[in-house]
Design a protein around this motif. Structure first.
Motif, PDB file in Angstrom:
ATOM      1  N   CYS A   1       0.876  -1.171   0.000  1.00 33.65           N
ATOM      2  CA  CYS A   1       0.000   0.000   0.000  1.00 33.65           C
ATOM      3  C   CYS A   1       0.913   1.221   0.000  1.00 33.65           C
ATOM      4  CB  CYS A   1      -0.906  -0.010   1.228  1.00 33.65           C
ATOM      5  SG  CYS A   1      -1.984   1.448   1.340  1.00 33.65           S
TER       6      CYS A   1
ATOM      7  N   GLU B   1       0.547   7.097  -4.710  1.00 36.84           N
ATOM      8  CA  GLU B   1       0.793   6.828  -6.130  1.00 36.84           C
ATOM      9  C   GLU B   1       2.240   7.108  -6.520  1.00 36.84           C
ATOM     10  OE1 GLU B   1      -0.463   4.944  -9.303  1.00 36.84           O
ATOM     11  OE2 GLU B   1      -1.839   5.429  -7.646  1.00 36.84           O
TER      12      GLU B   1
ATOM     13  N   TYR C   1      -0.977  -3.951  -5.195  1.00 38.93           N
ATOM     14  CA  TYR C   1      -1.158  -2.727  -4.424  1.00 38.93           C
ATOM     15  C   TYR C   1      -2.626  -2.654  -4.015  1.00 38.93           C
ATOM     16  CZ  TYR C   1       3.494  -0.988  -5.567  1.00 38.93           C
ATOM     17  OH  TYR C   1       4.847  -0.839  -5.670  1.00 38.93           O
TER      18      TYR C   1
ATOM     19  N   SER D   1      -5.719  -0.815  -1.150  1.00 38.97           N
ATOM     20  CA  SER D   1      -6.069   0.400  -0.415  1.00 38.97           C
ATOM     21  C   SER D   1      -5.629   0.271   1.044  1.00 38.97           C
ATOM     22  CB  SER D   1      -7.581   0.623  -0.461  1.00 38.97           C
ATOM     23  OG  SER D   1      -8.233  -0.393   0.298  1.00 38.97           O
TER      24      SER D   1
ATOM     25  N   GLU E   1      -7.478   0.561   3.610  1.00 38.84           N
ATOM     26  CA  GLU E   1      -8.477  -0.248   4.319  1.00 38.84           C
ATOM     27  C   GLU E   1      -8.201  -1.740   4.129  1.00 38.84           C
ATOM     28  OE1 GLU E   1      -9.432   3.669   4.212  1.00 38.84           O
ATOM     29  OE2 GLU E   1      -9.155   2.460   2.384  1.00 38.84           O
ATOM     30  N   GLU E   2      -7.874  -2.136   2.896  1.00 45.14           N
ATOM     31  CA  GLU E   2      -7.538  -3.543   2.632  1.00 45.14           C
ATOM     32  C   GLU E   2      -6.245  -3.941   3.337  1.00 45.14           C
ATOM     33  OE1 GLU E   2      -8.429  -5.024  -1.638  1.00 45.14           O
ATOM     34  OE2 GLU E   2      -8.119  -2.845  -1.816  1.00 45.14           O
TER      35      GLU E   2
ATOM     36  N   GLN F   1      -3.581   9.927   5.464  1.00 42.79           N
ATOM     37  CA  GLN F   1      -3.942   8.987   4.409  1.00 42.79           C
ATOM     38  C   GLN F   1      -3.297   7.608   4.561  1.00 42.79           C
ATOM     39  OE1 GLN F   1      -4.168  10.242   0.284  1.00 42.79           O
ATOM     40  NE2 GLN F   1      -3.943  12.385   0.878  1.00 42.79           N
TER      41      GLN F   1
END
Length: 302
Positions: free
Chosen positions: A189, A192, A205, A207, A209-210, A241
């Motif tokens: 994660c 960009e 890759y 998020s 949350e994942e 973030q």
């Protein structure tokens, strides 16, 4: 004198070129040294090891030095800032000079990626990678893997999220190669502009949350100097973030452990209150670095 083949076998340049059985052997020997009650076991008392750090380091150098001294080796510490390398001497000439003086192995940390592999082809002593640009940091990954093994019992089947500046991270690369060979699942994660696209074929890759849905959440150190170059918008924005905030940590599964290669930027990649929480293994990781490096030195010199 060791043959060229033997020297190459005993060097540790990275985990990408090791097979799972070699990694397993190193982890087993790490456990052996970790369980020794005596601090000093002088099996390397007649060997000379030079720590050649062409890039600043505190934790890694001290960890190697502790491992070397626990094994009874004679230690020569070399730092580029106090050497003729600053005056223009090449890294190759420095390593060859120390080899000519009679060292038996070299622990080396470099900024430029790829130089270590070239050096290893030209010298007749085993070299141990203590950090090679943004290429690999194999002993850090081994101590990470050993930390996971101590907690979970095995690496196979674990889901490991590595979060942060993947693009510049040698820790992420060595963990990717090592963990996947041992049957773990790695996912990344990153912002960009901190992704390494060439690694996407080996680990997806996901998020943030994942990424929190994992057995291991490994945060990478943010190099705050990248803020000046525009790669990092701001430390606070990064924390919001991609940081492991108290709120995110509170939602982790009870069985999830938190890791970080250190040094930690508190309240940037990890909130201060999370660094030493019950699920954190950050300081045990550091202590595991010594037996890991003892195992690697043993492999190089015995």
């Amino acid at each position: 004198m060791m043959t060229a083949t033997k020297v190459k076998e005993r060097s540790l340049l990275g985990l990408k070129d090791l097979d799972s059985s070699e990694i397993e052997q190193l982890l087993e020997r790490t456990s052996h040294w970790d369980n020794q009650s005596q601090k000093l076991t002088p099996v390397l008392e007649s060997r000379f090891v030079s720590n050649m750090f062409f890039e600043n380091s505190t934790r890694t150098r001290f960890s190697f030095e502790m491992a070397e001294k626990r094994l009874g080796a004679q230690v020569l510490n070399f730092t580029a800032a106090a050497s003729s390398v600053e005056k223009g001497e090449s890294i190759y000439d420095t390593v060859r000079t120390l080899e000519s003086m009679g060292i038996d192995a070299g622990v080396i940390r470099l900024k430029p990626a790829g130089v270590l592999e070239q050096l290893a082809e030209k010298v007749a002593i085993p070299l141990i990678n203590a950090g090679d640009g943004n290429n690999e940091h194999p002993t850090q990954a081994l101590l990470d893997m050993y930390t996971m093994t101590k907690h979970f019992g095995a690496l196979k089947g674990l889901k490991v999220s590595i979060i942060g500046d993947i693009l510049h991270s040698r820790v992420a690369r060595s963990n990717l190669w090592g963990l996947t060979k041992m049957g773990a699942q790695v996912q990344f994660c990153a912002p960009e502009n901190m992704k390494a696209p060439e690694l996407a074929a080996y680990a997806p890759y996901v998020s943030m949350e994942e990424a929190m849905q994992a057995d291991v959440v490994m945060m990478l150190r943010v190099q705050l100097e990248r803020h000046a170059s525009g790669i990092l918008q701001s430390a606070e924005e990064y924390r919001r973030q991609f940081g492991l905030t108290e709120e995110r940590a509170s939602k982790l599964s009870a069985g999830t452990i938190i890791m970080h290669p250190a040094p930690v930027n508190r309240n940037v990649e990890i909130d201060d209150a999370v660094v030493e929480c019950s699920q954190s293994r950050i300081f045990p990781q550091m202590s595991n670095g010594v037996p890991v490096r003892m195992a690697v030195l043993e492999r190089a010199l015995l």
